[in-house]
Structure formats: C-alpha cells, structure tokens
Design a protein around this motif. Structure first.
Motif, PDB file in Angstrom:
ATOM      1  N   ALA A  68       0.825  -1.210   0.000  1.00 43.79           N
ATOM      2  CA  ALA A  68       0.000   0.000   0.000  1.00 43.79           C
ATOM      3  C   ALA A  68       0.857   1.258   0.000  1.00 43.79           C
ATOM      4  O   ALA A  68       0.518   2.246  -0.664  1.00 43.79           O
ATOM      5  CB  ALA A  68      -0.933  -0.009   1.212  1.00 43.79           C
ATOM      6  N   GLU A  69       1.971   1.236   0.722  1.00 44.86           N
ATOM      7  CA  GLU A  69       2.833   2.417   0.791  1.00 44.86           C
ATOM      8  C   GLU A  69       3.418   2.788  -0.568  1.00 44.86           C
ATOM      9  O   GLU A  69       3.788   3.937  -0.790  1.00 44.86           O
ATOM     10  CB  GLU A  69       3.954   2.204   1.809  1.00 44.86           C
ATOM     11  CG  GLU A  69       3.476   2.224   3.243  1.00 44.86           C
ATOM     12  CD  GLU A  69       2.773   3.511   3.632  1.00 44.86           C
ATOM     13  OE1 GLU A  69       3.228   4.606   3.223  1.00 44.86           O
ATOM     14  OE2 GLU A  69       1.750   3.421   4.336  1.00 44.86           O
ATOM     15  N   SER A  70       3.494   1.828  -1.478  1.00 43.46           N
ATOM     16  CA  SER A  70       4.031   2.115  -2.808  1.00 43.46           C
ATOM     17  C   SER A  70       2.960   2.642  -3.764  1.00 43.46           C
ATOM     18  O   SER A  70       3.258   2.936  -4.909  1.00 43.46           O
ATOM     19  CB  SER A  70       4.668   0.851  -3.399  1.00 43.46           C
ATOM     20  OG  SER A  70       3.667  -0.104  -3.720  1.00 43.46           O
ATOM     21  N   MET A  71       1.737   2.766  -3.265  1.00 41.65           N
ATOM     22  CA  MET A  71       0.621   3.202  -4.101  1.00 41.65           C
ATOM     23  C   MET A  71       0.102   4.556  -3.623  1.00 41.65           C
ATOM     24  O   MET A  71       0.359   4.961  -2.491  1.00 41.65           O
ATOM     25  CB  MET A  71      -0.507   2.160  -4.029  1.00 41.65           C
ATOM     26  CG  MET A  71      -0.090   0.793  -4.562  1.00 41.65           C
ATOM     27  SD  MET A  71      -1.442  -0.402  -4.483  1.00 41.65           S
ATOM     28  CE  MET A  71      -2.551   0.283  -5.727  1.00 41.65           C
ATOM     29  N   PRO A  72      -0.678   5.232  -4.480  1.00 43.19           N
ATOM     30  CA  PRO A  72      -1.306   6.478  -4.022  1.00 43.19           C
ATOM     31  C   PRO A  72      -2.225   6.192  -2.835  1.00 43.19           C
ATOM     32  O   PRO A  72      -2.676   5.063  -2.648  1.00 43.19           O
ATOM     33  CB  PRO A  72      -2.139   6.922  -5.229  1.00 43.19           C
ATOM     34  CG  PRO A  72      -1.657   6.126  -6.387  1.00 43.19           C
ATOM     35  CD  PRO A  72      -1.026   4.888  -5.851  1.00 43.19           C
ATOM     36  N   LYS A  73      -2.511   7.210  -2.054  1.00 43.04           N
ATOM     37  CA  LYS A  73      -3.385   7.020  -0.893  1.00 43.04           C
ATOM     38  C   LYS A  73      -4.850   6.887  -1.296  1.00 43.04           C
ATOM     39  O   LYS A  73      -5.634   6.261  -0.595  1.00 43.04           O
ATOM     40  CB  LYS A  73      -3.209   8.169   0.092  1.00 43.04           C
ATOM     41  CG  LYS A  73      -1.882   8.116   0.813  1.00 43.04           C
ATOM     42  CD  LYS A  73      -1.823   9.128   1.915  1.00 43.04           C
ATOM     43  CE  LYS A  73      -0.521   8.950   2.674  1.00 43.04           C
ATOM     44  NZ  LYS A  73      -0.476   9.745   3.882  1.00 43.04           N
ATOM     45  N   GLU A  74      -5.231   7.468  -2.404  1.00 42.08           N
ATOM     46  CA  GLU A  74      -6.631   7.508  -2.827  1.00 42.08           C
ATOM     47  C   GLU A  74      -6.990   6.239  -3.586  1.00 42.08           C
ATOM     48  O   GLU A  74      -7.223   6.264  -4.802  1.00 42.08           O
ATOM     49  CB  GLU A  74      -6.900   8.739  -3.699  1.00 42.08           C
ATOM     50  CG  GLU A  74      -6.683  10.054  -2.979  1.00 42.08           C
ATOM     51  CD  GLU A  74      -5.207  10.421  -2.851  1.00 42.08           C
ATOM     52  OE1 GLU A  74      -4.376   9.969  -3.669  1.00 42.08           O
ATOM     53  OE2 GLU A  74      -4.865  11.153  -1.893  1.00 42.08           O
ATOM     54  N   ILE A  75      -7.052   5.114  -2.868  1.00 38.73           N
ATOM     55  CA  ILE A  75      -7.360   3.835  -3.500  1.00 38.73           C
ATOM     56  C   ILE A  75      -8.520   3.156  -2.775  1.00 38.73           C
ATOM     57  O   ILE A  75      -8.934   3.575  -1.695  1.00 38.73           O
ATOM     58  CB  ILE A  75      -6.128   2.900  -3.543  1.00 38.73           C
ATOM     59  CG1 ILE A  75      -5.611   2.588  -2.139  1.00 38.73           C
ATOM     60  CG2 ILE A  75      -5.022   3.487  -4.402  1.00 38.73           C
ATOM     61  CD1 ILE A  75      -4.442   1.612  -2.116  1.00 38.73           C
ATOM     62  N   VAL A  76      -9.010   2.102  -3.406  1.00 41.85           N
ATOM     63  CA  VAL A  76     -10.055   1.267  -2.816  1.00 41.85           C
ATOM     64  C   VAL A  76      -9.389  -0.017  -2.355  1.00 41.85           C
ATOM     65  O   VAL A  76      -8.672  -0.667  -3.117  1.00 41.85           O
ATOM     66  CB  VAL A  76     -11.162   0.957  -3.845  1.00 41.85           C
ATOM     67  CG1 VAL A  76     -12.219   0.042  -3.230  1.00 41.85           C
ATOM     68  CG2 VAL A  76     -11.788   2.244  -4.376  1.00 41.85           C
ATOM     69  N   TYR A  77      -9.624  -0.363  -1.101  1.00 46.28           N
ATOM     70  CA  TYR A  77      -9.057  -1.577  -0.521  1.00 46.28           C
ATOM     71  C   TYR A  77     -10.084  -2.697  -0.601  1.00 46.28           C
ATOM     72  O   TYR A  77     -11.223  -2.527  -0.155  1.00 46.28           O
ATOM     73  CB  TYR A  77      -8.662  -1.334   0.941  1.00 46.28           C
ATOM     74  CG  TYR A  77      -7.614  -0.259   1.090  1.00 46.28           C
ATOM     75  CD1 TYR A  77      -6.269  -0.560   0.914  1.00 46.28           C
ATOM     76  CD2 TYR A  77      -7.974   1.054   1.373  1.00 46.28           C
ATOM     77  CE1 TYR A  77      -5.300   0.428   1.036  1.00 46.28           C
ATOM     78  CE2 TYR A  77      -7.010   2.042   1.494  1.00 46.28           C
ATOM     79  CZ  TYR A  77      -5.680   1.723   1.327  1.00 46.28           C
ATOM     80  OH  TYR A  77      -4.717   2.709   1.442  1.00 46.28           O
ATOM     81  N   VAL A  78      -9.671  -3.823  -1.178  1.00 43.17           N
ATOM     82  CA  VAL A  78     -10.556  -4.977  -1.316  1.00 43.17           C
ATOM     83  C   VAL A  78      -9.861  -6.179  -0.687  1.00 43.17           C
ATOM     84  O   VAL A  78      -8.682  -6.426  -0.938  1.00 43.17           O
ATOM     85  CB  VAL A  78     -10.876  -5.273  -2.801  1.00 43.17           C
ATOM     86  CG1 VAL A  78     -11.792  -6.481  -2.921  1.00 43.17           C
ATOM     87  CG2 VAL A  78     -11.493  -4.056  -3.480  1.00 43.17           C
ATOM     88  N   GLY A  79     -10.608  -6.916   0.115  1.00 40.50           N
ATOM     89  CA  GLY A  79     -10.067  -8.125   0.718  1.00 40.50           C
ATOM     90  C   GLY A  79     -11.055  -9.261   0.606  1.00 40.50           C
ATOM     91  O   GLY A  79     -12.266  -9.058   0.700  1.00 40.50           O
ATOM     92  N   ILE A  80     -10.528 -10.449   0.386  1.00 41.06           N
ATOM     93  CA  ILE A  80     -11.337 -11.664   0.358  1.00 41.06           C
ATOM     94  C   ILE A  80     -10.920 -12.503   1.560  1.00 41.06           C
ATOM     95  O   ILE A  80      -9.752 -12.894   1.667  1.00 41.06           O
ATOM     96  CB  ILE A  80     -11.132 -12.454  -0.945  1.00 41.06           C
ATOM     97  CG1 ILE A  80     -11.415 -11.596  -2.168  1.00 41.06           C
ATOM     98  CG2 ILE A  80     -12.005 -13.712  -0.947  1.00 41.06           C
ATOM     99  CD1 ILE A  80     -11.014 -12.245  -3.494  1.00 41.06           C
ATOM    100  N   SER A  81     -11.849 -12.770   2.465  1.00 35.69           N
ATOM    101  CA  SER A  81     -11.616 -13.610   3.636  1.00 35.69           C
ATOM    102  C   SER A  81     -10.400 -13.116   4.425  1.00 35.69           C
ATOM    103  O   SER A  81     -10.426 -12.013   4.953  1.00 35.69           O
ATOM    104  CB  SER A  81     -11.497 -15.077   3.215  1.00 35.69           C
ATOM    105  OG  SER A  81     -11.424 -15.928   4.330  1.00 35.69           O
TER     106      SER A  81
END
Length: 191
Positions: A68-81
């Motif tokens: 995440a730190e290597s990406m812009p802050k304005e993102i959508v976080y998606v998680g499966i299980s």
C-alpha cells in the motif's frame, strides 16, 4: 476509474482471485493483486490458514502495508476472507481511502484501534450461512453497516466461504456474478 488494491484469501493468489481482478480491470479499473504468500497457494482452506499461522498474521498484514505504501493514498481496498484483515486495517488507518470492499469477512472497527473513517463508503459481501462468517464476522458486518453511513451489507443465500473464487470448490456462479455487478457499480460510482 478506480485504483484498487485487492488482497487474496487464505489459499493464496489463486487463479480465481486473478480472474476476479481481471474482471474488474475489464470494467476499466486498475487493480493490484499483491502475493502475500510469496508464490505459495493451497488447494485446501485449512492448509492456507495453517500457512498463514506459520508465517504470522502480523507478517502478512505488514506485507500488505508495504504494498500500500508504494501506491497512491486515494485507493479502494478490497479483501477476500483473510485478505479483509489487511484491507480493513488500511481503509481505517491510512488516510485517503476512497472506499473498501470486504468479501467473506469483516472485523469490528475497534479491532484496528479506530472508528470507521467518516466519508469512506464500503460494501461487505457474505453468504448468510457460511460457517466462517457466523463465528463473528457477520455480526461485525451488521454492526458496521447499521452504524455507519455509506456501508452496505449484502448477504447471499448459501453456506460457501470462497464463493467469489472460480478456482475453488466453494465457487457459486450466481452469487459471484451478482457480487461482481455490485462491486463494479460501486467502483464506477466513485468517479
């Protein structure tokens, strides 16, 4: 177009997780799918959970944070299980989240030491009789949706856990299709 960081479930970065990411890409979104298991995938959920325990849940979460730190802050976080752990923690603690999507998992916001961030929309998707989510995740999802504006809970009939992953025996085409439609509409609505 939304920029998405998608965290895989306990069986690893399976072909089904990649297929789900590809469908989001085909809808016009940018999707990163980090491999938090260093290339390992498991054919059984129990083996994946055992692997996560061996590596350490904190270590897996840290790997997600590094990505995440290597990406812009304005993102959508998606998680499966299992991936919900990293997605939800980052959505709650890293400034700038545009949204979050939790599939087959949810934690009480207090698990990460903060309240749900104001103005961050989210979706939670679960099968209503999934034994894994009945152990507390469904209650957490209901509390989050009931107490937070912009958080929607979608329940699907059935008892499968990894119903979104077409490379597992839990795959449910009908539920997965509806979930993908809802997720794409959510991402499209973010602008």
């Amino acid at each position: 177009m939304a920029e998405v960081l998608l965290f895989h479930h306990a069986q690893g970065l399976t072909p089904g997780v990649i297929a789900f990411a590809d469908e989001l890409r085909a809808a016009g979104h940018t999707v990163e799918t980090p491999d938090l298991y260093d290339g390992n995938t498991m054919t059984e959920l129990a083996a994946g959970i055992a692997y996560a325990q061996q590596v350490g849940f904190d270590t897996i979460g840290e790997r997600g944070s590094v990505v995440a730190e290597s990406m812009p802050k304005e993102i959508v976080y998606v998680g499966i299980s299992l991936g919900v752990m990293a997605a939800q923690e980052l959505a709650q603690t890293r400034d700038g989240a545009r949204g979050a999507i939790f599939i087959s998992g949810c934690f009480p916001p207090s698990e990460f030491g903060t309240e749900w961030p104001s103005g961050v929309p989210a979706q939670v998707h679960m099968m209503e009789q999934d034994e894994w989510v009945l152990e507390g995740d469904l209650d957490a999802a209901r509390q989050l949706a009931d107490s937070t504006t912009g958080v929607e809970l979608f329940l699907y009939p059935g008892d499968r856990h990894l119903f979104i992953d077409n490379s597992t025996p839990d795959y449910d085409e009908s539920a997965a299709t509806l979930l993908k439609q809802r997720v794409i509409a959510f991402l499209d609505g973010l602008g």
